[in-house]
Design a protein around this motif. Structure first.
Motif, PDB file in Angstrom:
ATOM      1  N   ARG A  52       0.898  -1.182   0.003  1.00 45.44           N
ATOM      2  CA  ARG A  52       0.044   0.147   0.098  1.00 45.44           C
ATOM      3  C   ARG A  52       0.891   1.550   0.072  1.00 45.44           C
ATOM      4  O   ARG A  52       0.665   1.959   0.849  1.00 45.44           O
ATOM      5  N   LYS A  53       1.698   1.310  -0.832  1.00 46.53           N
ATOM      6  CA  LYS A  53       2.603   2.406  -1.256  1.00 46.53           C
ATOM      7  C   LYS A  53       1.737   3.633  -2.061  1.00 46.53           C
ATOM      8  O   LYS A  53       1.438   3.163  -3.270  1.00 46.53           O
ATOM      9  N   TRP A  54       1.519   4.707  -1.610  1.00 44.53           N
ATOM     10  CA  TRP A  54       0.852   5.644  -2.700  1.00 44.53           C
ATOM     11  C   TRP A  54       1.698   6.105  -3.535  1.00 44.53           C
ATOM     12  O   TRP A  54       2.561   6.930  -3.472  1.00 44.53           O
ATOM     13  N   GLU A  55       1.381   5.881  -4.816  1.00 47.43           N
ATOM     14  CA  GLU A  55       2.256   6.333  -6.024  1.00 47.43           C
ATOM     15  C   GLU A  55       1.179   7.009  -7.130  1.00 47.43           C
ATOM     16  O   GLU A  55       0.403   6.299  -7.581  1.00 47.43           O
ATOM     17  N   LEU A  56       1.460   8.150  -7.258  1.00 50.27           N
ATOM     18  CA  LEU A  56       0.547   8.848  -8.197  1.00 50.27           C
ATOM     19  C   LEU A  56       0.579   8.042  -9.653  1.00 50.27           C
ATOM     20  O   LEU A  56      -0.529   8.051 -10.102  1.00 50.27           O
ATOM     21  N   ASP A  57       1.836   7.736  -9.958  1.00 52.96           N
ATOM     22  CA  ASP A  57       1.600   7.355 -11.282  1.00 52.96           C
ATOM     23  C   ASP A  57       0.814   5.874 -11.449  1.00 52.96           C
ATOM     24  O   ASP A  57       0.528   5.483 -12.684  1.00 52.96           O
ATOM     25  N   SER A  58       0.569   5.373 -10.267  1.00 52.57           N
ATOM     26  CA  SER A  58      -0.451   3.937 -10.324  1.00 52.57           C
ATOM     27  C   SER A  58      -1.795   4.380 -10.911  1.00 52.57           C
ATOM     28  O   SER A  58      -2.298   3.734 -11.777  1.00 52.57           O
ATOM     29  N   LEU A  59      -2.461   5.409 -10.326  1.00 51.67           N
ATOM     30  CA  LEU A  59      -3.854   5.652 -11.064  1.00 51.67           C
ATOM     31  C   LEU A  59      -3.726   6.453 -12.225  1.00 51.67           C
ATOM     32  O   LEU A  59      -4.278   6.256 -13.023  1.00 51.67           O
ATOM     33  N   CYS A  60      -2.454   7.158 -12.589  1.00 49.36           N
ATOM     34  CA  CYS A  60      -2.383   7.588 -13.903  1.00 49.36           C
ATOM     35  C   CYS A  60      -2.384   6.312 -14.907  1.00 49.36           C
ATOM     36  O   CYS A  60      -2.821   6.663 -15.947  1.00 49.36           O
ATOM     37  N   SER A  61      -1.675   5.490 -14.430  1.00 47.57           N
ATOM     38  CA  SER A  61      -1.551   4.145 -15.348  1.00 47.57           C
ATOM     39  C   SER A  61      -2.855   3.477 -15.671  1.00 47.57           C
ATOM     40  O   SER A  61      -3.110   3.071 -16.778  1.00 47.57           O
ATOM     41  N   VAL A  62      -4.008   3.488 -14.653  1.00 45.39           N
ATOM     42  CA  VAL A  62      -5.234   2.916 -14.627  1.00 45.39           C
ATOM     43  C   VAL A  62      -5.930   3.750 -15.820  1.00 45.39           C
ATOM     44  O   VAL A  62      -6.502   3.189 -16.607  1.00 45.39           O
ATOM     45  N   THR A  63      -5.925   5.133 -15.740  1.00 44.28           N
ATOM     46  CA  THR A  63      -6.689   6.059 -16.800  1.00 44.28           C
ATOM     47  C   THR A  63      -5.856   5.820 -18.072  1.00 44.28           C
ATOM     48  O   THR A  63      -6.547   5.951 -19.198  1.00 44.28           O
ATOM     49  N   ARG A  64      -4.669   5.581 -18.100  1.00 43.10           N
ATOM     50  CA  ARG A  64      -3.988   5.498 -19.433  1.00 43.10           C
ATOM     51  C   ARG A  64      -4.165   4.177 -20.203  1.00 43.10           C
ATOM     52  O   ARG A  64      -4.666   4.174 -21.352  1.00 43.10           O
ATOM     53  N   LEU A  65      -4.434   3.200 -19.546  1.00 46.18           N
ATOM     54  CA  LEU A  65      -4.849   1.817 -20.061  1.00 46.18           C
ATOM     55  C   LEU A  65      -6.217   1.931 -20.537  1.00 46.18           C
ATOM     56  O   LEU A  65      -6.646   1.349 -21.471  1.00 46.18           O
ATOM     57  N   SER A  66      -7.243   2.638 -19.756  1.00 46.44           N
ATOM     58  CA  SER A  66      -8.619   2.698 -20.285  1.00 46.44           C
ATOM     59  C   SER A  66      -8.572   3.353 -21.554  1.00 46.44           C
ATOM     60  O   SER A  66      -9.427   2.957 -22.606  1.00 46.44           O
ATOM     61  N   HIS A  67      -7.981   4.655 -21.531  1.00 48.06           N
ATOM     62  CA  HIS A  67      -7.965   5.316 -22.805  1.00 48.06           C
ATOM     63  C   HIS A  67      -7.437   4.527 -23.845  1.00 48.06           C
ATOM     64  O   HIS A  67      -7.979   4.739 -24.999  1.00 48.06           O
ATOM     65  N   GLY A  68      -6.384   3.963 -23.614  1.00 54.57           N
ATOM     66  CA  GLY A  68      -5.559   3.277 -24.658  1.00 54.57           C
ATOM     67  C   GLY A  68      -6.285   1.958 -25.137  1.00 54.57           C
ATOM     68  O   GLY A  68      -6.223   1.697 -26.419  1.00 54.57           O
ATOM     69  N   TYR A  69      -6.982   1.607 -24.220  1.00 55.29           N
ATOM     70  CA  TYR A  69      -7.926   0.429 -24.857  1.00 55.29           C
ATOM     71  C   TYR A  69      -8.977   0.847 -25.662  1.00 55.29           C
ATOM     72  O   TYR A  69      -9.387   0.615 -26.730  1.00 55.29           O
ATOM     73  N   TRP A  70      -9.688   2.121 -25.298  1.00 56.02           N
ATOM     74  CA  TRP A  70     -10.722   2.423 -26.123  1.00 56.02           C
ATOM     75  C   TRP A  70     -10.261   3.011 -27.420  1.00 56.02           C
ATOM     76  O   TRP A  70     -11.005   2.913 -28.500  1.00 56.02           O
ATOM     77  N   ARG A  71      -8.918   3.743 -27.301  1.00 56.69           N
ATOM     78  CA  ARG A  71      -8.629   4.309 -28.760  1.00 56.69           C
ATOM     79  C   ARG A  71      -8.032   3.166 -29.574  1.00 56.69           C
ATOM     80  O   ARG A  71      -8.294   3.173 -30.834  1.00 56.69           O
ATOM     81  N   ALA A  72      -7.603   2.130 -29.072  1.00 56.00           N
ATOM     82  CA  ALA A  72      -6.882   0.868 -29.953  1.00 56.00           C
ATOM     83  C   ALA A  72      -8.299   0.017 -30.456  1.00 56.00           C
ATOM     84  O   ALA A  72      -8.443  -0.402 -31.762  1.00 56.00           O
ATOM     85  N   CYS A  73      -9.259  -0.061 -29.584  1.00 57.94           N
ATOM     86  CA  CYS A  73     -10.407  -1.271 -29.899  1.00 57.94           C
ATOM     87  C   CYS A  73     -11.657  -0.479 -30.346  1.00 57.94           C
ATOM     88  O   CYS A  73     -12.388  -1.189 -30.778  1.00 57.94           O
ATOM     89  N   GLY A  74     -11.880   0.510 -29.730  1.00 55.19           N
ATOM     90  CA  GLY A  74     -13.296   1.347 -30.047  1.00 55.19           C
ATOM     91  C   GLY A  74     -14.324   0.654 -29.126  1.00 55.19           C
ATOM     92  O   GLY A  74     -15.554   0.711 -29.297  1.00 55.19           O
TER      93      GLY A  74
END
Length: 441
Positions: free
Chosen positions: A141-163
């Motif tokens: 449970r180490k708070w790392e800002l980039d962890s949540l950024c990575s979650v939104t990045r994957l959601s957006h990347g999946y949407w852009r790639a797959c529609g």
């Protein structure tokens, strides 16, 4: 030369993809350096071969371990599957597996948005005694800002790639609202917020001071991070690469939420992105960390997000004067974690100690370079770094590649595979060259 096909037998692989296998065969046939080609053929599918636990169904679920640690990091899992996104539209099962990663990340955020690493179920971990709000679902449970950024990045990347919008249901919307709430809490405009973390540890980089709140910082619009993407504690709480990534990730969330008709979520993401962007430093050489009081730490770390990786993440152009100046600094001996020795030169970090160069950083150096000669040097060092194992490692010693850490580290393999795919698409002439040998000391 020994054949370096170290992949597990077909019946032992966790997941197989016809699209990935066809891509390996096609690209490998265009790589002149046989050893580089074998490394690529081992590395690109390593996440699928060894780390993916996929359950299909009405709501696909994919748990992705990091490698030799049987837990799922939010950051690592995004990076591990990222090279497969472009191939997903041609293979429905691969697309469903990737949708499962999005779904699992949503599930993780809903369990605890402050955690960086999760168990598959409620196994607990060796860190269960950490002085923080641990739960049996959490590995760490180490708070790392980039962890949540990575979650939104994957959601957006999946949407852009797959529609495909099927993963973006009410659970996803609740998780994204928690992402925004957590980031705002860690701006700490109204007090320290709910997060604390302390660990009984020999290394000061494994715990936070001042009753677990971390070092003081003056609120200025930036988002605090307790830990770096290396899982090492921040010296100053405003981790600049992570805040750059946050701006990009929030704008990606804005775009996705807008497309979904979730107006309030989009507006909230856009507003927070604007606040953080206005507070980012603008000087020629960007610092790695700041505290809002005028103090700054000038260095770079191998783990992404790093200062070196900002163009890769879509945060700055490679031609941005700030990036050019910062890149020159972090790839020089003025960066205390840039190491040069008989086996190579590149960026490391405190996590593995002095003199240890990270293949992730060498890969990122090549990804962000516009110089063919520099890219070829990075490829030559990466080729030499596997020390006969056929895979990328976490780090290797500047004087001897045989001294390495983590022989099974899927993030490093995925990123290396992504580099080769990029070169095949944009600089194929580099793959048609034989690389020089760089042997161990």
């Amino acid at each position: 030369m020994t054949e370096l096909n170290e992949r597990p037998p077909l019946h032992q692989r966790c997941f197989t993809s016809e699209a990935v296998e066809a891509t390996i065969d096609r690209v490998r046939s265009r790589i002149a350096d046989a050893e580089l080609g074998r490394l690529f053929a081992n590395a690109l599918p390593n996440t699928l071969d060894t780390t993916v636990d996929f359950t299909d169904g009405e709501r696909p679920d994919t748990f992705v371990i990091t490698g030799d640690i049987p837990a799922m990091w939010l950051r690592d899992s995004t990076a591990q599957v990222w090279p497969y996104l472009a191939l997903a539209p041609s293979e429905p099962r691969l697309q469903r597996m990737l949708a499962g990663v999005v779904n699992r990340q949503v599930r993780c955020v809903l369990i605890d948005p402050y955690a960086n690493a999760f168990n598959k179920a409620q196994e607990g971990s060796q860190w269960s005694d950490d002085r923080t709000a641990m739960r049996p679902e959490l590995h760490e449970r180490k708070w790392e800002l980039d962890s949540l950024c990575s979650v939104t990045r994957l959601s957006h990347g999946y949407w852009r790639a797959c529609g495909d919008t099927s993963p973006f249901d009410e659970d996803w919307a609740r998780a994204m609202a928690m992402v925004l709430r957590t980031m705002r809490e860690q701006q700490r405009r109204d007090g320290p917020g709910p997060y604390r973390f302390q660990r009984l540890a020999l290394s000061p980089t494994d715990t936070l001071p001042f009753d677990g709140e971390g070092w003081p910082a003056r609120p200025n619009g930036l988002i605090r991070s307790g830990f770096r993407p290396s899982d090492d504690a921040c010296q100053y709480p405003y981790l600049i690469p992570a805040n750059f990534m946050a701006v990009t990730a929030l704008r990606q969330l804005d775009a996705l939420a807008t497309a979904l008709g979730r107006v309030a979520l989009a507006e909230s993401a856009r507003g927070l992105a604007d606040e953080v962007a206005a507070a980012l430093p603008t000087e020629g050489v960007l610092p790695y960390e700041t505290d809002g009081y005028g103090n700054a730490l000038y260095m770079d770390d191998a783990n992404v997000p790093s200062l070196l990786s900002l163009p890769y993440l879509g945060c700055l152009s490679v031609d941005d004067p700030r990036y050019r100046a910062t890149r020159a600094f972090v790839l020089s001996e003025d960066n205390p974690f840039f190491f040069r020795g008989r086996a190579g030169c590149g960026i490391g970090g405190p996590h593995c100690g002095l003199g240890m160069i990270w293949p992730i950083a060498l890969t990122m150096q090549a990804m962000t370079s516009t110089d063919d000669a520099e890219i070829l040097r990075c490829l030559a060092m990466l080729k030499a770094s596997h020390a006969g194992t056929g895979f990328m490692h976490e780090s290797f010693h500047q004087d001897d590649v045989r001294r390495f850490t983590r022989p099974w580290f899927a993030w490093a393999n995925s990123l290396f595979g992504e580099l080769v795919l990029r070169l095949d698409a944009h600089r194929p002439h580099l793959l048609r060259q034989q690389l020089p040998d760089i042997g161990p000391a």
